[in-house]
Write an enzyme that holds these catalytic residues in place. Structure first.
Site, PDB file in Angstrom:
ATOM      1  N   GLY A   2       0.767  -1.189  -0.075  1.00  0.00           N
ATOM      2  CA  GLY A   2      -0.046   0.106  -0.168  1.00  0.00           C
ATOM      3  C   GLY A   2       0.852   1.311  -0.035  1.00  0.00           C
ATOM      4  O   GLY A   2       0.579   2.342   0.617  1.00  0.00           O
ATOM      5  N   GLY A  50      -0.057   5.307  -1.036  1.00  0.00           N
ATOM      6  CA  GLY A  50      -1.019   6.022  -0.590  1.00  0.00           C
ATOM      7  C   GLY A  50      -0.548   7.284   0.267  1.00  0.00           C
ATOM      8  O   GLY A  50       0.715   7.673   0.095  1.00  0.00           O
ATOM      9  N   ASP A  57       2.166  -1.456  -4.584  1.00  0.00           N
ATOM     10  CA  ASP A  57       0.704  -0.954  -4.405  1.00  0.00           C
ATOM     11  C   ASP A  57      -0.276  -1.826  -5.628  1.00  0.00           C
ATOM     12  O   ASP A  57       0.450  -2.237  -6.473  1.00  0.00           O
ATOM     13  CB  ASP A  57       0.553   0.526  -4.352  1.00  0.00           C
ATOM     14  CG  ASP A  57      -0.642   0.780  -3.840  1.00  0.00           C
ATOM     15  OD1 ASP A  57      -2.013   0.437  -4.136  1.00  0.00           O
ATOM     16  OD2 ASP A  57      -0.546   1.635  -2.677  1.00  0.00           O
ATOM     17  N   TYR A 107     -14.251  -0.031   9.873  1.00  0.00           N
ATOM     18  CA  TYR A 107     -12.588   0.395   9.934  1.00  0.00           C
ATOM     19  C   TYR A 107     -12.251   0.162  11.518  1.00  0.00           C
ATOM     20  O   TYR A 107     -11.107  -0.500  11.473  1.00  0.00           O
ATOM     21  CB  TYR A 107     -12.487   2.008   9.518  1.00  0.00           C
ATOM     22  CG  TYR A 107     -11.182   2.427   9.567  1.00  0.00           C
ATOM     23  CD1 TYR A 107     -10.146   2.048   8.810  1.00  0.00           C
ATOM     24  CD2 TYR A 107     -10.892   3.597  10.601  1.00  0.00           C
ATOM     25  CE1 TYR A 107      -8.896   2.624   8.744  1.00  0.00           C
ATOM     26  CE2 TYR A 107      -9.584   3.981  10.873  1.00  0.00           C
ATOM     27  CZ  TYR A 107      -8.592   3.644   9.760  1.00  0.00           C
ATOM     28  OH  TYR A 107      -7.346   4.369   9.765  1.00  0.00           O
ATOM     29  N   ILE A 154      -3.147  12.052  10.187  1.00  0.00           N
ATOM     30  CA  ILE A 154      -2.077  12.280   9.681  1.00  0.00           C
ATOM     31  C   ILE A 154      -2.162  13.526   8.635  1.00  0.00           C
ATOM     32  O   ILE A 154      -2.967  13.574   7.592  1.00  0.00           O
ATOM     33  CB  ILE A 154      -1.300  11.217   9.033  1.00  0.00           C
ATOM     34  CG1 ILE A 154      -1.328  10.053   9.924  1.00  0.00           C
ATOM     35  CG2 ILE A 154       0.294  11.521   8.707  1.00  0.00           C
ATOM     36  CD1 ILE A 154      -0.501  10.066  11.275  1.00  0.00           C
TER      37      ILE A 154
END
Ligand code: NAD
Length: 319
Positions: free
Chosen positions: A8, A11, A34, A142, A172
């Site tokens: 990943g 991202g 990714d 989530y 973030i």
């Protein structure tokens, strides 16, 4: 020297973790992967990149063998707000990628880093100075996947000796890649909109306090956790870490210190608002401070100054 595979990697966090890790461990020792290659050219060309669906265990295993990987940074996720639109997909991806990473690391006796999130908490959790060990009853798919991931990391460590470690990131904030559909995305968008339009319409209400962290601190936290002495780790897969807590009015006030005419309006998104209200206002990160010397370097004012400096260049707009 570590041989690292990032899952990943294209991202919000991965796009900055790639150069951060390559600076420390060497360009060829950090393999980025990714589903797609949408990365800044300089990042993409700085070392190996492989297209990999992290749900495909065989392909992941082949890459781990090909590059003799001993450490996996697993950043694959469907984030909080996006996950509520497709809970089946969110569960499949959030758990599937992690399961494959842990299973492969069980064979290689490797290490796995996986971020958890403030989303792992729920509305029954104490919201101010949320303790490290507390009630975890999240109300989003989530959050449910994050609690399960924390437990799975502990399970693979205790049962199979996998060196699984993780921390609970707050929202973030960064300036390279836009966030991927989380509840704290507004705190990134507000800086872009401030430079482009001198105004922003917040989808979270005034008074909605959430923990946040600037990307340089988030990257350093990941590496410091993975490099620390494992004998000192009590919590391993679930460290609260934070750098600041503010609501939309707080970040707007920080922006107005350098852009006095900045305007903040509100059009509250009920789904994001409900999620945000179930998360902590502020976390207690004393376990991370005690067990691996965690300390943030950016507060809100320092982050605002750096965001404007970087985004002014990126967007070609002056304050
Ligand atoms: P992101 O959505 O920006 O990136 C996730 C990446 O995963 C994307 O590039 C996507 O293409 C990739 N991906 C999705 N499915 C995949 C698959 N099957 N195979 C391979 N790649 C796949 O997320 P991010 O913000 O970079 O977050 C990284 C991690 O940090 C996640 O675990 C997230 O939950 C956690 N986290 C992020 C934040 C934040 O504010 N960004 C806060 C708390 C925790």
């Amino acid at each position: 020297m570590k041989k690292i595979l990032i899952l990943g990697a294209a991202g919000q966090i991965g796009s900055e973790l790639i150069p951060f890790l390559r600076n420390i461990y060497g360009d060829t020792n950090v393999i980025a992967s990714d589903l797609h290659k949408n990365l800044p050219c300089d990042v993409l060309e700085s070392g190996p990149f492989e297209i990999l669906d992290a749900l495909d265990a065989k392909s992941m295993n082949d890459l781990v063998s090909k590059y003799k990987i001993d450490t996996i940074f697993n950043l694959v996720a469907v984030l909080s707000a996006k996950g509520e639109n497709d809970p089946v997909l969110a569960w499949k991806i959030n758990m599937g990628a992690l399961f494959n990473a842990l299973e492969i690391s069980r064979q290689t006796k490797g290490a796995v880093f996986t971020p958890s999130s403030i989303g792992a908490f729920g509305k029954n959790t104490p919201q101010d100075q949320t303790p490290q060990d507390t009630i975890m009853r999240p109300g989003t798919i989530y959050g449910i996947s994050k609690v399960a991931a924390e437990l799975l990391g502990d399970y693979y460590h205790n049962k199979f000796g996998v060196d699984a470690r993780g921390l609970r990131y707050p929202g973030i904030i960064s300036n390279v890649t836009l966030p991927g559909g989380g509840t704290t995305d507004y705190a990134v968008e507000i800086y872009y909109e401030a430079l482009q339009n001198r105004s922003y319409t917040s989808n979270l209400a005034a008074g909605t306090y959430l923990d946040m962290m600037y990307m340089p601190d988030a990257l350093r936290a990941a590496v410091e956790l993975m490099e620390c002495d494992p004998a000192k780790l009590i919590h391993r897969n679930c460290f609260n870490v934070t750098a600041m807590s503010f609501d939309p009015e707080g970040i707007a006030a920080s922006i107005r210190k350098v852009m006095p005419d900045f305007r903040l309006d509100y059009k509250v998104d009920p789904i994001k608002q409900a999620i945000a209200e179930s998360w902590p206002n502020s976390m207690d990160d004393s376990a991370a401070r005690a067990e691996w010397n965690w300390a943030p370097q950016y507060d809100l004012e320092k982050m605002t100054a750096d965001m404007f400096e970087k985004l002014s260049i990126k967007l070609g707009k002056q304050i």
